[in-house]
Enzyme design. Sequence first.
Site, short mmCIF file in Angstrom:
data_model
loop_
_atom_site.label_atom_id
_atom_site.label_comp_id
_atom_site.label_asym_id
_atom_site.label_seq_id
_atom_site.Cartn_x
_atom_site.Cartn_y
_atom_site.Cartn_z
CE LYS A 265 -3.92 -2.34 2.22
NZ LYS A 265 -4.94 -2.29 3.31
CE1 TYR B 57 -9.26 -3.00 0.37
CE2 TYR B 57 -8.12 -1.21 -0.74
CZ TYR B 57 -8.10 -2.37 0.02
OH TYR B 57 -6.89 -2.88 0.46
CG ASN C 96 -3.74 -2.26 6.83
OD1 ASN C 96 -3.56 -1.98 5.65
ND2 ASN C 96 -4.86 -2.80 7.28
CG HIS D 105 -5.31 -6.26 -0.45
ND1 HIS D 105 -6.54 -6.25 0.15
CD2 HIS D 105 -5.40 -7.15 -1.48
CE1 HIS D 105 -7.35 -7.10 -0.50
NE2 HIS D 105 -6.67 -7.65 -1.50
CD GLU E 203 -9.01 -8.83 -3.83
OE1 GLU E 203 -9.92 -8.58 -3.03
OE2 GLU E 203 -7.90 -9.29 -3.46
P1 ATP Z 1 -7.13 -5.78 3.15
O1 ATP Z 1 -8.46 -6.10 2.47
O2 ATP Z 1 -6.55 -4.45 2.73
O3 ATP Z 1 -6.15 -6.92 3.05
P2 ATP Z 1 -8.21 -6.65 5.65
O4 ATP Z 1 -8.83 -7.74 4.85
O5 ATP Z 1 -7.29 -7.04 6.77
O6 ATP Z 1 -7.41 -5.65 4.72
P3 ATP Z 1 -10.74 -5.28 5.58
O7 ATP Z 1 -11.76 -5.44 6.63
O8 ATP Z 1 -10.92 -5.94 4.25
O9 ATP Z 1 -9.33 -5.70 6.24
O10 ATP Z 1 -10.53 -3.71 5.37
C1 ATP Z 1 -9.92 -3.21 4.19
C2 ATP Z 1 -9.02 -2.06 4.55
O11 ATP Z 1 -9.81 -0.97 5.01
C3 ATP Z 1 -8.05 -2.32 5.70
O12 ATP Z 1 -6.89 -3.00 5.34
C4 ATP Z 1 -7.74 -0.92 6.15
O13 ATP Z 1 -6.80 -0.29 5.27
C5 ATP Z 1 -9.10 -0.25 6.01
N1 ATP Z 1 -9.86 -0.33 7.26
C6 ATP Z 1 -10.49 -1.41 7.76
N2 ATP Z 1 -11.08 -1.14 8.94
C7 ATP Z 1 -10.80 0.17 9.19
C8 ATP Z 1 -11.10 1.06 10.25
N3 ATP Z 1 -11.84 0.67 11.30
N4 ATP Z 1 -10.64 2.32 10.17
C9 ATP Z 1 -9.91 2.74 9.11
N5 ATP Z 1 -9.58 1.94 8.06
C10 ATP Z 1 -10.01 0.69 8.11
MG MG Z 2 -9.96 -7.40 3.12
#
Ligand code: ATP
Ligand code: MG
Length: 138
Positions: free
Chosen positions: A10, A50, A113, A116, A127
């Site tokens: 990211k 997303y 974070n 992805h 994706e």
């Molecule tokens: P990713 O899909 O990016 O691998 P993930 O599967 O661990 O992450 P998801 O629940 O799919 O988590 O959320 C997608 C992304 O949205 C997260 O990686 C983060 O960047 C953002 N995100 C998720 N929850 C929050 C939150 N509570 N506040 C801010 N950003 C968030």
């Molecule tokens: Mg996710």
Amino acid sequence: MTNRTFTMIKPDATLNGSTGGILGMINAAGFRIVAMKMVHLSAAKAGEFYAVHSERPFYGELVEFMSRGPITAAILEKENAVEDFRKLIGATNPAQAEEGTIRKKYATSIGENAVHGSDSDENAAIEGSFFFSKLEQF
Ligand code: ATP
Ligand code: MG
């Protein structure tokens, strides 16, 4: 179970120079890079990627973040790729990520974070094809 997953390094990690370190951890964990490129997503494209989160309160912040700088998109191959890669990246919130995970080392917050990882074989295929044609997958 298929043997491929999709990842993005990211913008936070790109902009602070962590791309090489993260790719090193991915290689050390036994994933083969099948496709890879750097892309600067527009807000529209980040929002499309997303879209599943479009009703969530953090969606605007997520789109702004994911279009802030370049990402590195890649397709990775390994037995049990989706599950093993989710283990390697660690919990969404780095405060809960285990020692030895990419997010423990490189993520700064739940929003920013570093990486992805696809959450299912079906989404890995969707994706991967968002970024790569068949000709770009090796
Ligand atoms: P990713 O899909 O990016 O691998 P993930 O599967 O661990 O992450 P998801 O629940 O799919 O988590 O959320 C997608 C992304 O949205 C997260 O990686 C983060 O960047 C953002 N995100 C998720 N929850 C929050 C939150 N509570 N506040 C801010 N950003 C968030
Ligand atoms: Mg996710």
